[in-house]
Scaffold this active site. Structure first.
Site, PDB file in Angstrom:
ATOM      1  N   HIS A  98       0.067   6.478  41.822  1.00 34.13           N
ATOM      2  CA  HIS A  98       1.423   7.236  42.310  1.00 34.13           C
ATOM      3  C   HIS A  98       2.774   5.758  41.379  1.00 34.13           C
ATOM      4  O   HIS A  98       1.855   5.056  41.113  1.00 34.13           O
ATOM      5  CB  HIS A  98       2.044   6.919  43.186  1.00 34.13           C
ATOM      6  CG  HIS A  98       3.058   7.296  43.981  1.00 34.13           C
ATOM      7  ND1 HIS A  98       4.434   7.418  43.791  1.00 34.13           N
ATOM      8  CD2 HIS A  98       3.708   8.938  44.370  1.00 34.13           C
ATOM      9  CE1 HIS A  98       5.300   7.609  43.745  1.00 34.13           C
ATOM     10  NE2 HIS A  98       5.239   8.944  44.833  1.00 34.13           N
ATOM     11  N   GLU A 170       4.362  14.251  38.105  1.00 35.04           N
ATOM     12  CA  GLU A 170       5.640  13.852  39.186  1.00 35.04           C
ATOM     13  C   GLU A 170       6.835  12.698  37.671  1.00 35.04           C
ATOM     14  O   GLU A 170       6.123  11.534  37.782  1.00 35.04           O
ATOM     15  CB  GLU A 170       5.410  12.449  39.946  1.00 35.04           C
ATOM     16  CG  GLU A 170       4.387  13.066  41.466  1.00 35.04           C
ATOM     17  CD  GLU A 170       4.831  12.200  42.758  1.00 35.04           C
ATOM     18  OE1 GLU A 170       5.512  13.120  43.621  1.00 35.04           O
ATOM     19  OE2 GLU A 170       4.767  10.641  42.618  1.00 35.04           O
TER      20      GLU A 170
END
Ligand code: PGA
Length: 260
Positions: A98, A170
């Protein structure tokens, strides 16, 4: 081939332990009325709440549990990190790479790949997050960045692992965005999904690459989810903020299931 759809709720560090346990209660109630045939649903609480959330969702066949990261070595003198054997009793899924983790810990693409490989060997599905930041987008480097991240990842995995991992595209500039103008269009994300599978196909062939699930994350909510999941090649979404509201999370899941 048909890939199952996926919704992964990333709770980040936004809630107290008490609130995480309370959300589970609401989710269990709300999801009683939801039929899921094509969609996997995962929530990723904080490490200290994994056991309680896993216990709370034990009898619930619809929502699985994921961790937010894992260390890339099995064990050792690594103060403050969490190993795969420490999360494995509670989770079937785990986020890796992430952008917030990469920024805080300086995690490299090689370390992200090592985490993904380790998780696959332990039967946990890695959801590998990648994407470009605002400056890279501005400089027209999004394709180069995602290609490089994918190449390092794919280079460290086996052909069989491709069907067992998920890629979450993302774009960093779209995470926690304040207005819809700051989000990518559905077709832009679909283009990235094509690129991601193309890199996988370059190493393992197009048949293997077709098994790779690709989802989108970055300010997803019930109002904008349709534009992503209606695109071919986008298999689901990874909402952060919206996943903290059980009813909104359920509406997102229902839309993903309906589009599957
Ligand atoms: P957001 O978070 O939906 O709040 O933008 C997504 C993520 O960072 O995974």
């Amino acid at each position: 081939m048909t890939r199952r759809s996926l919704v992964v709720g990333n709770w980040k560090m936004d809630l107290s332990h008490k609130a995480e346990v309370e959300i589970v209660r609401s989710l269990k109630e709300l999801f009683k009325g939801v039929t899921l045939e094509q969609t996997d649903v995962v929530v990723c609480p904080s490490f200290p709440s994994l056991a309680a959330v896993a216990d709370g969702l034990k009898k619930n066949q619809k929502i699985a549990v994921g961790a937010q990261t894992v260390y890339w070595e099995e064990h050792g003198p690594v103060t403050g990190m969490v190993s795969v054997s420490q999360i494995s009793p509670f989770v079937d899924w785990c986020l890796v790479g992430h952008s917030e983790q990469r920024a805080i810990t300086g995690e490299t693409d090689e370390q992200v790949a090592a985490r993904a490989g380790l998780l696959v060997r332990h039967g946990i599905t890695p959801v590998v997050c990648l994407g470009e930041n605002a400056e890279e987008r501005e400089a027209d480097q999004s394709v180069d960045k995602v290609t490089k991240q994918m190449k390092v990842l794919i280079g460290a995995l086996t052909r069989a692992a491709i069907a067992k991992i998920v890629i979450a595209y993302e774009p960093i500039w779209a995470i926690s965005a304040n207005n819809p103008g700051e989000l990518p269009e559905g077709d832009e994300v679909a283009g990235m999904a094509v690129l991601i599978r193309k890199v996988a196909a370059g190493r393992f062939g197009s048949e293997a690459a077709e098994k790779l699930r690709v989802i989108y994350g970055g300010s997803v909510n019930e109002g904008n989810v349709d534009q992503y999941i209606e695109e071919p090649g986008i298999d689901g979404v990874l909402p952060g903020g919206a996943s903290l509201q059980p009813r909104q999370f359920m509406e997102i899941v229902k839309k993903v299931e309906a589009a599957a």
